[in-house]
Design a protein around this motif. Structure first.
Motif, PDB file in Angstrom:
ATOM      1  N   GLN A  79     -17.215 -27.141 -22.308  1.00  0.00           N
ATOM      2  CA  GLN A  79     -17.040 -25.756 -21.896  1.00  0.00           C
ATOM      3  C   GLN A  79     -16.594 -25.641 -20.445  1.00  0.00           C
ATOM      4  O   GLN A  79     -15.700 -24.873 -20.127  1.00  0.00           O
ATOM      5  N   SER A 170     -24.494  -6.903 -17.262  1.00  0.00           N
ATOM      6  CA  SER A 170     -25.120  -6.874 -18.582  1.00  0.00           C
ATOM      7  C   SER A 170     -25.271  -8.268 -19.171  1.00  0.00           C
ATOM      8  O   SER A 170     -25.888  -8.428 -20.208  1.00  0.00           O
ATOM      9  N   VAL A 173     -28.897  -9.416 -19.321  1.00  0.00           N
ATOM     10  CA  VAL A 173     -29.631  -8.551 -20.250  1.00  0.00           C
ATOM     11  C   VAL A 173     -29.330  -8.957 -21.684  1.00  0.00           C
ATOM     12  O   VAL A 173     -30.244  -9.136 -22.506  1.00  0.00           O
ATOM     13  N   SER A 174     -28.038  -9.144 -21.997  1.00  0.00           N
ATOM     14  CA  SER A 174     -27.715  -9.497 -23.382  1.00  0.00           C
ATOM     15  C   SER A 174     -28.211 -10.901 -23.710  1.00  0.00           C
ATOM     16  O   SER A 174     -28.685 -11.154 -24.819  1.00  0.00           O
ATOM     17  N   ILE A 177     -32.018 -10.426 -24.293  1.00  0.00           N
ATOM     18  CA  ILE A 177     -32.368  -9.628 -25.465  1.00  0.00           C
ATOM     19  C   ILE A 177     -32.063 -10.391 -26.737  1.00  0.00           C
ATOM     20  O   ILE A 177     -32.813 -10.331 -27.713  1.00  0.00           O
ATOM     21  N   ARG A 178     -30.958 -11.150 -26.739  1.00  0.00           N
ATOM     22  CA  ARG A 178     -30.577 -11.863 -27.960  1.00  0.00           C
ATOM     23  C   ARG A 178     -31.659 -12.848 -28.379  1.00  0.00           C
ATOM     24  O   ARG A 178     -32.106 -12.856 -29.525  1.00  0.00           O
ATOM     25  N   ALA A 181     -35.080 -10.925 -29.193  1.00  0.00           N
ATOM     26  CA  ALA A 181     -35.058 -10.146 -30.434  1.00  0.00           C
ATOM     27  C   ALA A 181     -35.034 -11.056 -31.657  1.00  0.00           C
ATOM     28  O   ALA A 181     -35.699 -10.782 -32.657  1.00  0.00           O
ATOM     29  N   ASN A 182     -34.294 -12.154 -31.579  1.00  0.00           N
ATOM     30  CA  ASN A 182     -34.260 -13.077 -32.711  1.00  0.00           C
ATOM     31  C   ASN A 182     -35.627 -13.668 -32.977  1.00  0.00           C
ATOM     32  O   ASN A 182     -36.050 -13.765 -34.135  1.00  0.00           O
ATOM     33  N   TYR A 234     -29.138 -23.122 -28.835  1.00  0.00           N
ATOM     34  CA  TYR A 234     -27.746 -23.538 -28.670  1.00  0.00           C
ATOM     35  C   TYR A 234     -26.916 -22.411 -28.059  1.00  0.00           C
ATOM     36  O   TYR A 234     -26.121 -22.630 -27.138  1.00  0.00           O
ATOM     37  N   VAL A 235     -27.121 -21.181 -28.579  1.00  0.00           N
ATOM     38  CA  VAL A 235     -26.352 -20.039 -28.059  1.00  0.00           C
ATOM     39  C   VAL A 235     -26.690 -19.808 -26.594  1.00  0.00           C
ATOM     40  O   VAL A 235     -25.804 -19.548 -25.770  1.00  0.00           O
ATOM     41  N   ILE A 238     -24.887 -22.512 -24.647  1.00  0.00           N
ATOM     42  CA  ILE A 238     -23.428 -22.430 -24.618  1.00  0.00           C
ATOM     43  C   ILE A 238     -22.989 -21.208 -23.817  1.00  0.00           C
ATOM     44  O   ILE A 238     -21.976 -21.255 -23.097  1.00  0.00           O
ATOM     45  N   LEU A 239     -23.745 -20.113 -23.874  1.00  0.00           N
ATOM     46  CA  LEU A 239     -23.371 -18.957 -23.062  1.00  0.00           C
ATOM     47  C   LEU A 239     -23.549 -19.262 -21.581  1.00  0.00           C
ATOM     48  O   LEU A 239     -22.727 -18.844 -20.756  1.00  0.00           O
ATOM     49  N   ILE A 242     -20.520 -21.132 -20.696  1.00  0.00           N
ATOM     50  CA  ILE A 242     -19.340 -20.265 -20.603  1.00  0.00           C
ATOM     51  C   ILE A 242     -19.364 -19.492 -19.282  1.00  0.00           C
ATOM     52  O   ILE A 242     -18.346 -19.385 -18.585  1.00  0.00           O
ATOM     53  N   HIS A 245     -18.436 -21.757 -16.601  1.00  0.00           N
ATOM     54  CA  HIS A 245     -16.984 -21.960 -16.603  1.00  0.00           C
ATOM     55  C   HIS A 245     -16.297 -20.825 -15.852  1.00  0.00           C
ATOM     56  O   HIS A 245     -15.415 -21.046 -15.024  1.00  0.00           O
ATOM     57  N   ASP A 246     -16.725 -19.592 -16.137  1.00  0.00           N
ATOM     58  CA  ASP A 246     -16.146 -18.446 -15.442  1.00  0.00           C
ATOM     59  C   ASP A 246     -16.402 -18.547 -13.941  1.00  0.00           C
ATOM     60  O   ASP A 246     -15.542 -18.208 -13.135  1.00  0.00           O
TER      61      ASP A 246
END
Lengths: 251, 98
Positions: A79, A170, A173-174, A177-178, A181-182, A234-235, A238-239, A242, A245-246
């Motif tokens: 990534q 955000s 936050v996302s 929350i992800r 919430a899962n 994993y998410v 990986i986020l 990412i 990377h940005d």
């Protein structure tokens, strides 16, 4: 505890209590903290004992340690690129901590510390501060160009810049929350169907026969939750990659 | 470790010759799960952008005493940012970068 008064009490599993008796109570040491320490200990033990053999042909524990290392390593390098290797320890720690939190929470009597938004937001805030600091250190003032893409008409700036800032803010936050919430949704579903088993089982002669239905749902759910536990870790990793990377490339 | 590297390389060449390795796919994005998973992810993006927008507007208003104007403005910004997040979620990243 839920079946005694014939109600479904799916949320009490997330309540915090103190452990270790009066000592734990006086410093506010909750079962969430205990599970975090347990996860940290297990991760350290996995890596240390797994790699202590240093065999060319790895044993079971060593290959588990090596494959988790290589999994995160490939993820980060894939990534972020080669210069992302310096963030590997950070992402690896984060991934293993979230993964062990999710997985430990599936064991009976265990507590899922990733089901508290305070914990997941804390982790996401660390990621957010890191990516901002990295971007500022690598690019200096050019970092603020991130909020206004080149080539956009200047009169759109009053709209684009606040929208981009909100979108950037955000991210943590996302991210939190992800995960939160899962984990909460999965554990609530498990608890609800487990309560169905108990409630229907006490329904006289036909009760045990009917109770098989929610029981089979629960068995399927446990397998599904193992998948979700891994996938969410994993998410999260990986986020983070990412976003790194940005921050590094600042497209 | 030169020996090992050489072995890895020869193994890879042999595997490619035999067609055992699938061609490398672009490992760009997130795992695309079920329809529910995609919907949930899009929902989280919108909600989090709205939370940030509303919170920013509310605190700015309380600080500057301009209730409810900045709140309304930031609510709109939050909504637009939410749509933007969802748009970015479904745009292939590698294409969007270049």
């Amino acid at each position: 505890m839920a079946a005694e008064d014939k109600t479904i009490d799916a949320l009490s599993q997330f309540e915090l209590g103190t452990v270790l008796g009066p000592i734990g109570a006086s410093v506010g040491f909750s079962q969430s903290n205990a599970h975090m320490l347990l996860a940290a200990g297990l991760i350290t033990a996995l890596i240390m004992f797994g790699m202590s053999a240093r065999a060319v042909v790895p044993g079971r524990l060593q290959s588990l340690a090596e494959s988790s290392y290589e999994f995160v390593h490939d993820l980060v390098v894939g990534q972020v690129g080669e210069e992302g290797k310096r963030f590997f320890p950070f992402v690896f720690t984060l991934f293993m901590f979230v993964l062990f939190g999710n997985m430990l929470g599936l064991l009976p009597y265990a507590f899922t510390y990733t089901s508290h938004i305070a914990v997941t937001f804390g982790l996401a805030a660390i990621v957010f501060v890191l990516i901002t600091v990295v971007a500022l250190m690598l690019h200096g003032r050019k970092f603020f160009g991130y909020f206004f893409p080149e080539g956009a008409p200047l009169w759109l700036a009053p709209i684009i810049i606040p929208v981009e800032i909100v979108s950037y803010l955000s991210r943590p936050v996302s991210l939190s929350i992800r995960l939160f919430a899962n984990m909460v949704a999965g554990h609530v579903m498990l608890k609800v169907f487990a309560t169905f088993v108990v409630l229907l089982g006490g329904l006289g002669a036909v009760g045990p026969l009917v109770a098989v239905l929610p029981l089979s749902v629960n068995i399927a759910l446990v397998g599904f939750e193992v998948l979700v536990a891994f996938l969410q870790a994993y998410v999260f990793a990986i986020l983070t990659s990412i976003y790194l990377h940005d921050a590094v490339h600042l497209h | 470790m030169a020996e090992d590297d050489g072995f890895e390389q020869r193994l890879r060449q042999a595997r490619t010759r035999q067609g055992m390795d699938p061609p490398p796919t672009s490992s760009g994005g997130l795992p695309s799960g079920s329809t529910w998973g995609v919907g949930f992810r899009a929902g989280v993006e919108v909600v989090s952008a709205l939370i940030v927008g509303v919170a920013a507007g509310w605190f700015l208003d309380r600080w500057l005493g301009t209730w409810p104007w900045l709140f309304l403005l930031c609510f709109v910004f939050g909504s637009v940012a939410g749509v933007l997040n969802v748009y970015r979620l479904f745009t292939p990243r590698n294409v969007a970068r270049k």
